[in-house]
Design an enzyme around this catalytic site. Structure first.
Site, short mmCIF file in Angstrom:
data_model
loop_
_atom_site.label_atom_id
_atom_site.label_comp_id
_atom_site.label_asym_id
_atom_site.label_seq_id
_atom_site.Cartn_x
_atom_site.Cartn_y
_atom_site.Cartn_z
N ASP A 48 -1.67 -12.93 1.34
CA ASP A 48 -2.11 -12.04 2.18
C ASP A 48 -2.58 -12.53 3.76
OD1 ASP A 48 -3.22 -9.60 2.87
OD2 ASP A 48 -4.84 -9.38 1.65
N HIS A 107 0.80 -1.33 0.03
CA HIS A 107 0.08 -0.03 0.06
C HIS A 107 1.04 1.09 -0.02
CE1 HIS A 107 -2.37 -3.14 2.34
NE2 HIS A 107 -3.44 -2.54 1.79
N GLU A 138 -10.16 -13.20 -2.29
CA GLU A 138 -9.18 -13.55 -0.80
C GLU A 138 -9.97 -14.73 -0.39
OE1 GLU A 138 -7.35 -10.87 1.91
OE2 GLU A 138 -8.01 -11.89 3.50
N ASP A 174 2.26 1.90 3.37
CA ASP A 174 3.22 0.48 4.04
C ASP A 174 4.69 1.12 3.77
OD1 ASP A 174 1.12 -0.93 4.46
OD2 ASP A 174 1.56 -2.07 2.50
N GLU A 202 -11.32 -6.40 -4.87
CA GLU A 202 -11.09 -7.43 -3.91
C GLU A 202 -12.52 -7.19 -2.78
OE1 GLU A 202 -7.36 -7.34 -1.42
OE2 GLU A 202 -8.27 -8.45 0.04
N MET A 204 2.38 -5.77 -7.62
CA MET A 204 1.15 -5.21 -7.45
C MET A 204 1.28 -4.13 -6.43
SD MET A 204 -1.32 -5.18 -4.47
CE MET A 204 -2.04 -6.63 -3.87
N ASP A 242 -6.75 -14.25 8.68
CA ASP A 242 -5.82 -14.03 7.75
C ASP A 242 -4.63 -15.10 8.30
OD1 ASP A 242 -6.49 -11.85 6.48
OD2 ASP A 242 -5.73 -10.26 7.54
N HIS A 300 -12.00 -13.85 2.80
CA HIS A 300 -13.00 -12.71 2.66
C HIS A 300 -14.25 -13.84 2.31
CE1 HIS A 300 -10.30 -9.24 2.20
NE2 HIS A 300 -10.07 -9.88 3.26
N LYS A 319 -15.01 -8.17 0.21
CA LYS A 319 -15.25 -8.53 1.51
C LYS A 319 -16.40 -8.17 2.41
CE LYS A 319 -12.16 -8.58 5.89
NZ LYS A 319 -11.27 -8.01 6.72
N ASP A 330 -5.45 -13.36 -3.48
CA ASP A 330 -5.06 -13.60 -2.17
C ASP A 330 -5.22 -14.88 -1.50
OD1 ASP A 330 -4.21 -11.02 -2.50
OD2 ASP A 330 -5.60 -9.96 -1.07
C1 NOJ Z 1 -5.84 -4.75 3.59
C2 NOJ Z 1 -6.81 -6.16 3.70
O1 NOJ Z 1 -6.81 -6.73 4.84
C3 NOJ Z 1 -6.55 -7.07 2.45
O2 NOJ Z 1 -7.17 -8.07 2.66
C4 NOJ Z 1 -6.06 -6.22 1.43
O3 NOJ Z 1 -5.93 -7.34 0.35
C5 NOJ Z 1 -5.19 -5.30 1.32
N1 NOJ Z 1 -5.33 -4.50 2.45
C6 NOJ Z 1 -5.12 -4.64 -0.15
O4 NOJ Z 1 -5.95 -3.42 0.14
MG MG Z 2 -6.43 -9.28 0.64
MG MG Z 3 -8.19 -10.19 4.59
#
Ligand code: NOJ
Ligand code: MG
Ligand code: MG
Length: 431
Positions: free
Chosen positions: A331, A98, A261, A101, A225, A132, A301, A264, A227, A289
């Protein structure tokens, strides 16, 4: 299986199956002084055995300090270059991030330049790439009520602006996949936001950012992604299928796909393999993920394959059978109890579990009894299939006249117990 691994300085003959055990016993015998060189040589060997797969980790995954909603961090923070060193040691292919990060949200230009310089050197030294990148649109209080779907037009604009800058940063490191995880795009109460407006706002933001990427010549593919909840009570686009439905309504559907993911979809109680299959069938699986999650629990996770091995097996088999060639991104994060060395074991374990399951998938495909069962349960009928393939008045007429006796059809043998037991025996390593 014995493989010959070439390197400039010397040739290493390794038993790929037993590499981790070999590494440990070499290190134990060679003592602390030889450790850095040995570790590096084994990382090279591990990487060579992994060339078939692009295993990646995020700065936020192995760098996770063990904080949870009830407890403070249990591990010291690791700088991005230190994380790159760790990933180099375990033989990963790449590292993702990110924006924040890598560059803290309040960093000055000079600080950002220094951080980028050091990280570029670290990824080069460790032979890593950055496939990525993504934006943190969830951590700062400004996003407490969403980013692209916020009720405040200024927050929405800030979210798009922050993403443009983060896209610049990702492009600088060569990223070609851009992930969108809308962690704060949701509500606790539907009194707060109109869910139809939320979809419109999200679409508008993505259309804008697609055009930005095109104009800048970044060549990004966007991967959404899903969730269902956490950190919001209810998150919009709760499952991968929600995004698969959104994509055809976007301005640039060709550059948009999904990043499903495991955890998720399991949080939503769904079969992850089926979600991924839908994405594959629609040619929309741009990224994945990998992690794990007990059904019905908080967002865990866990290490890939550590909670639901059978699901993990079918997932790997699906990806391998369909020759998914994109990044395999872990992830996940190590248990809160783990120290630095144990975090490394977490990373190695993630890779090793995938590789072992990939071997098992090949075994399943080569198993004579399983193949015979598959032939037995799949009844083809070319004439009927031709009739039902596409509609015409003539085909409809012929189909209505076809002799299809439901009592006879109900008697077809489906020995699924045997098939499943054989699968389990392959997974358990006794077949
Ligand atoms: C944090 C999330 O927990 C994760 O699932 C996601 O892939 C990343 N951020 C990317 O934004
Ligand atoms: Mg993820
Ligand atoms: Mg996650």
């Amino acid at each position: 299986m014995i493989k010959r691994i070439g390197s400039r300085s010397r040739k290493l003959l390794i038993l790929t199956e037993f590499l981790p055990t070999l590494r440990d016993s070499f290190i134990a015998r060679a003592g602390a002084n030889a450790l850095p060189n040995l570790t590096r040589n084994f990382a090279m060997a591990e990487k060579a055995t992994q060339k078939k797969h692009k295993f990646t980790f995020g700065l936020w995954t192995v760098g996770n300090p063990g904080r949870d909603p009830f407890g403070e961090p249990t591990r010291a923070p690791l700088s991005p270059p230190k994380i790159a060193d760790m990933l180099g040691d375990v033989g990963a292919y790449g590292v993702n991030f990110h924006d924040n990060d890598l560059i803290p949200i309040d960093a000055t230009e000079q600080q950002a330049a220094d951080i980028k310089r050091d990280f570029k050197k670290a990824i080069k030294d460790n032979g890593l790439v950055v496939p990525m990148a993504t934006t943190n649109l969830f951590g700062d209080p400004v996003f407490k009520d969403g980013a692209f779907t916020s009720n405040n037009a200024k927050v929405r604009a800030y979210a798009i602006q922050k993403t443009m800058r983060a896209m610049d940063l990702g492009a600088e490191f060569g990223a070609k996949i851009y992930v969108f995880w809308g962690g704060r795009e949701g509500v606790e109460t539907d009194a707060a936001k109109n869910p139809v407006d939320a979809i419109k706002r999200f679409r508008e933001a993505i259309d804008f950012l697609c055009d930005y990427s095109i104009e800048q010549g970044f060549g990004y593919k966007f991967a959404f992604e899903a969730k269902p909840n956490e950190p919001r009570g209810h998150i919009y686009f709760a499952v991968t299928g929600s995004y698969l439905a959104l994509i055809p309504t976007l301005k640039h559907p060709e550059m948009c796909g999904v990043n499903p993911e495991v955890a998720h979809e399991h949080m939503a109680g769904l079969n992850f393999v089926h979600q991924v299959a839908a994405a594959i069938e629609m040619k929309k699986l741009f990224h994945i993920d990998l992690n794990d999650q007990e059904f019905g629990r908080y967002d865990q996770d866990f290490r890939f394959g550590s909670a639901n091995l059978k699901h993990a097996f079918f997932l790997v088999k699906l990806l391998e059978d369909h020759k998914y060639a994109g990044p395999l991104h872990f992830d996940a994060h190590a248990y809160r109890q783990s120290d630095y060395e144990d975090v490394k074991e977490f990373a190695r374990g993630s890779i090793r579990t995938y590789q072992l399951l990939s071997d098992k998938a090949a075994k399943w495909n080569a198993d004579k009894e399983i193949q015979a069962l598959l032939r037995e349960i799949n009844h083809e009928d070319n004439l009927l299939s031709k009739l039902t393939k596409s509609y015409s008045t003539g085909n409809a007429k012929k189909l209505l006249a076809a002799d299809l006796d439901r009592k006879v059809l109900a008697n077809y043998r489906l020995p699924y117990e045997r098939l499943d037991q054989l699968t389990m025996e392959i997974i358990m390593g006794v077949r």
